[in-house]
Write an enzyme that holds these catalytic residues in place. Structure first.
Site, PDB file in Angstrom:
ATOM      1  N   VAL A  61       3.481   2.551  13.977  1.00 33.34           N
ATOM      2  CA  VAL A  61       2.746   3.795  13.743  1.00 33.34           C
ATOM      3  C   VAL A  61       2.358   4.444  15.061  1.00 33.34           C
ATOM      4  O   VAL A  61       2.440   5.668  15.211  1.00 33.34           O
ATOM      5  CB  VAL A  61       1.506   3.538  12.859  1.00 33.34           C
ATOM      6  CG1 VAL A  61       0.657   4.799  12.749  1.00 33.34           C
ATOM      7  CG2 VAL A  61       1.930   3.078  11.472  1.00 33.34           C
ATOM      8  N   ARG A 118      -0.489  -8.138  25.266  1.00 30.92           N
ATOM      9  CA  ARG A 118       0.916  -8.502  25.024  1.00 30.92           C
ATOM     10  C   ARG A 118       1.875  -7.416  25.507  1.00 30.92           C
ATOM     11  O   ARG A 118       3.046  -7.691  25.761  1.00 30.92           O
ATOM     12  CB  ARG A 118       1.153  -8.758  23.525  1.00 30.92           C
ATOM     13  CG  ARG A 118       0.448  -9.972  22.975  1.00 30.92           C
ATOM     14  CD  ARG A 118       0.935 -10.301  21.569  1.00 30.92           C
ATOM     15  NE  ARG A 118       0.771  -9.164  20.660  1.00 30.92           N
ATOM     16  CZ  ARG A 118      -0.326  -8.934  19.966  1.00 30.92           C
ATOM     17  NH1 ARG A 118      -1.383  -9.712  20.093  1.00 30.92           N
ATOM     18  NH2 ARG A 118      -0.390  -7.899  19.140  1.00 30.92           N
ATOM     19  N   SER A 119       1.385  -6.189  25.593  1.00 31.50           N
ATOM     20  CA  SER A 119       2.247  -5.075  26.007  1.00 31.50           C
ATOM     21  C   SER A 119       2.083  -4.717  27.478  1.00 31.50           C
ATOM     22  O   SER A 119       2.616  -3.702  27.935  1.00 31.50           O
ATOM     23  CB  SER A 119       1.931  -3.837  25.145  1.00 31.50           C
ATOM     24  OG  SER A 119       2.210  -4.090  23.785  1.00 31.50           O
ATOM     25  N   CYS A 164      -1.785   4.847   3.246  1.00 29.27           N
ATOM     26  CA  CYS A 164      -0.547   5.613   3.108  1.00 29.27           C
ATOM     27  C   CYS A 164      -0.235   5.972   1.656  1.00 29.27           C
ATOM     28  O   CYS A 164       0.165   7.104   1.355  1.00 29.27           O
ATOM     29  CB  CYS A 164       0.622   4.842   3.726  1.00 29.27           C
ATOM     30  SG  CYS A 164       0.688   3.098   3.265  1.00 29.27           S
ATOM     31  N   GLN A 212       6.347  -0.003  -2.573  1.00 31.46           N
ATOM     32  CA  GLN A 212       6.043   0.251  -1.177  1.00 31.46           C
ATOM     33  C   GLN A 212       7.018  -0.435  -0.219  1.00 31.46           C
ATOM     34  O   GLN A 212       7.332  -1.618  -0.352  1.00 31.46           O
ATOM     35  CB  GLN A 212       4.605  -0.171  -0.866  1.00 31.46           C
ATOM     36  CG  GLN A 212       3.595   0.660  -1.645  1.00 31.46           C
ATOM     37  CD  GLN A 212       2.158   0.317  -1.340  1.00 31.46           C
ATOM     38  OE1 GLN A 212       1.311   0.350  -2.252  1.00 31.46           O
ATOM     39  NE2 GLN A 212       1.823   0.018  -0.101  1.00 31.46           N
ATOM     40  N   LYS A 260      -8.181   0.107  -2.559  1.00 28.35           N
ATOM     41  CA  LYS A 260      -8.189   1.216  -1.602  1.00 28.35           C
ATOM     42  C   LYS A 260      -7.789   2.507  -2.300  1.00 28.35           C
ATOM     43  O   LYS A 260      -8.406   3.565  -2.116  1.00 28.35           O
ATOM     44  CB  LYS A 260      -7.214   0.942  -0.445  1.00 28.35           C
ATOM     45  CG  LYS A 260      -7.646  -0.109   0.546  1.00 28.35           C
ATOM     46  CD  LYS A 260      -6.526  -0.366   1.548  1.00 28.35           C
ATOM     47  CE  LYS A 260      -6.808  -1.571   2.410  1.00 28.35           C
ATOM     48  NZ  LYS A 260      -5.660  -1.884   3.302  1.00 28.35           N
ATOM     49  N   ARG A 293       5.364  -4.444  -3.409  1.00 26.48           N
ATOM     50  CA  ARG A 293       6.218  -4.372  -2.220  1.00 26.48           C
ATOM     51  C   ARG A 293       7.667  -4.526  -2.667  1.00 26.48           C
ATOM     52  O   ARG A 293       7.998  -5.446  -3.429  1.00 26.48           O
ATOM     53  CB  ARG A 293       5.857  -5.482  -1.231  1.00 26.48           C
ATOM     54  CG  ARG A 293       6.535  -5.346   0.128  1.00 26.48           C
ATOM     55  CD  ARG A 293       5.954  -4.203   0.927  1.00 26.48           C
ATOM     56  NE  ARG A 293       4.582  -4.446   1.345  1.00 26.48           N
ATOM     57  CZ  ARG A 293       3.805  -3.531   1.916  1.00 26.48           C
ATOM     58  NH1 ARG A 293       4.253  -2.288   2.108  1.00 26.48           N
ATOM     59  NH2 ARG A 293       2.565  -3.816   2.267  1.00 26.48           N
ATOM     60  N   HIS A 323       7.375   5.115   0.694  1.00 29.99           N
ATOM     61  CA  HIS A 323       6.773   4.566  -0.524  1.00 29.99           C
ATOM     62  C   HIS A 323       7.084   5.483  -1.693  1.00 29.99           C
ATOM     63  O   HIS A 323       7.082   6.711  -1.560  1.00 29.99           O
ATOM     64  CB  HIS A 323       5.253   4.471  -0.377  1.00 29.99           C
ATOM     65  CG  HIS A 323       4.783   3.473   0.636  1.00 29.99           C
ATOM     66  ND1 HIS A 323       5.593   2.513   1.196  1.00 29.99           N
ATOM     67  CD2 HIS A 323       3.536   3.289   1.175  1.00 29.99           C
ATOM     68  CE1 HIS A 323       4.875   1.775   2.053  1.00 29.99           C
ATOM     69  NE2 HIS A 323       3.632   2.231   2.059  1.00 29.99           N
ATOM     70  N   ASN A 357       6.013   6.582   4.602  1.00 27.41           N
ATOM     71  CA  ASN A 357       4.712   5.955   4.819  1.00 27.41           C
ATOM     72  C   ASN A 357       4.305   5.874   6.275  1.00 27.41           C
ATOM     73  O   ASN A 357       3.113   5.822   6.601  1.00 27.41           O
ATOM     74  CB  ASN A 357       4.712   4.540   4.230  1.00 27.41           C
ATOM     75  CG  ASN A 357       5.843   3.684   4.773  1.00 27.41           C
ATOM     76  OD1 ASN A 357       7.019   3.990   4.553  1.00 27.41           O
ATOM     77  ND2 ASN A 357       5.526   2.618   5.482  1.00 27.41           N
TER      78      ASN A 357
END
Length: 339
Positions: free
Chosen positions: A16, A41-42, A132, A159, A216, A238, A245, A318
């Site tokens: 995202v 980590r990045s 989403c 989804q 949600k 899923r 989605h 999504n």
């Protein structure tokens, strides 16, 4: 717009976050300076924005000095910690996690539905991006609710794995490769194999038997539509699709509205495209919505089992409209009207 803004993207290296950066560029958001933030980590990575390489910085308490708009997609725990820090530093946070959505002092915004709610950012300096699945549904339902009033919503979602993140995309890919090779299919991200399967299980189960994802949709829909009398029930599933989605949505309206009237309403609704010619096998498909910002609606028909019932099929990307694009649209409202 002549003025430019200092923008931070927190969680910049995620799916995202990457799309947020792309949307800022695609929509020509007036970025004067961009700061790309991620976890340790990045460290050492670079990402491109408008053709230039920008270093990814490790997010800490000092990351938001001078930032005016901070787009967050770094997870709920990170948001709970850093969003107030960013707001205290003077940034307006647009947060993609679930951390702030039901906070009564934080607006929950879908620009096509309740853009006026952005004004509430002053209470905490935070605006929440909805789930989403909720976003695409309320984009489609808002015009109907304004016209006929919605009494009840029954929604079942289908989804894409990208909603779980990059690891889930990799897991589905590897399982499909293994199936084609006749090899065992391993699963780590999901409790069961996702390839060629459907899992009626998104997020954790609550005491009421519903998952957090389902609740949600219940709670966010009421908050966004500003009507807590709407009855909502959801089943979230899923499916082995990479992006977009899909939702089967059944509504009961307070006043009678016909499928023809619904089609006419949605044809002129912001952010909606009606794709509805079932006799010629034309209806919204996940593969067509992927990479797009619109919410696609089709299979609009009367529910003949009740007096004021309408069925429809709603599809949207999504990662884009369900997350990154919605956040950038909120930033656009902030830039145009409030900052």
């Amino acid at each position: 717009m002549s003025r430019k803004f200092s923008v931070a993207v927190a969680g910049a290296t995620g799916a995202v976050g990457n799309q947020m950066i792309a949307c800022l560029e695609e929509r020509d958001f007036p970025v004067g300076n961009i700061r790309l933030l991620a976890s340790d980590r990045s460290r050492g990575r670079t990402l491109k924005f408008k053709g230039k390489d920008h270093p990814v910085e490790v997010m800490d308490e000092n990351s938001f000095k001078g930032v005016e708009i901070a787009l967050f997609s770094a997870g709920g725990g990170t948001s709970q910690r850093f969003a107030p820090i960013a707001a205290a530093a003077g940034a307006v946070v647009v947060d993609n996690s679930s951390a702030w959505r039901m906070d009564p002092d934080v607006p929950l915004v879908v620009p096509e539905v309740n853009p006026h709610a952005v004004a509430g950012y002053t209470k905490k300096g935070i605006i929440a991006n909805p789930n989403c699945s909720t976003i695409q549904m309320v984009v489609a339902l808002c015009p109907i609710h304004k016209k006929a009033g919605i009494k009840r919503i029954v929604v079942s979602t289908y989804q894409a794995v990208s909603g779980t993140g990059q690891k889930a995309i990799v897991e589905l890919t590897e399982q499909m490769k293994a199936w084609a090779a006749g090899a065992p299919m391993e699963h780590k991200v999901y409790p069961h194999r996702i390839a060629f399967n459907c899992l009626p299980h998104i997020d954790v189960f609550g005491a009421n038997g519903y998952t957090k994802e389902e609740m949600k949709m219940v709670n966010e829909t009421r908050k966004i539509l500003e009507d807590h009398d709407i009855a909502v029930t959801a089943t979230t599933v899923r499916v082995p699709v990479f992006y977009s989605h899909s939702e089967a949505v059944n509504i009961e309206t307070r006043e009678k509205i016909t499928p023809a009237e619904v089609k006419k309403l949605l044809a002129s609704a912001p952010g909606v495209k009606v794709v509805d010619d079932p006799q010629n096998a034309v209806y919204p498909l996940a593969i067509d919505a992927a990479g797009q910002d619109l919410t696609y609606v089709g299979r609009i028909r009367e529910d003949e089992s009740i007096d004021n019932g309408i069925n429809m099929w709603v599809v949207a990307d999504n990662i884009r409209k369900g997350a990154a694009t919605n956040a950038v649209q909120i930033a656009e409202i902030l830039a145009e009207k409030y900052l």
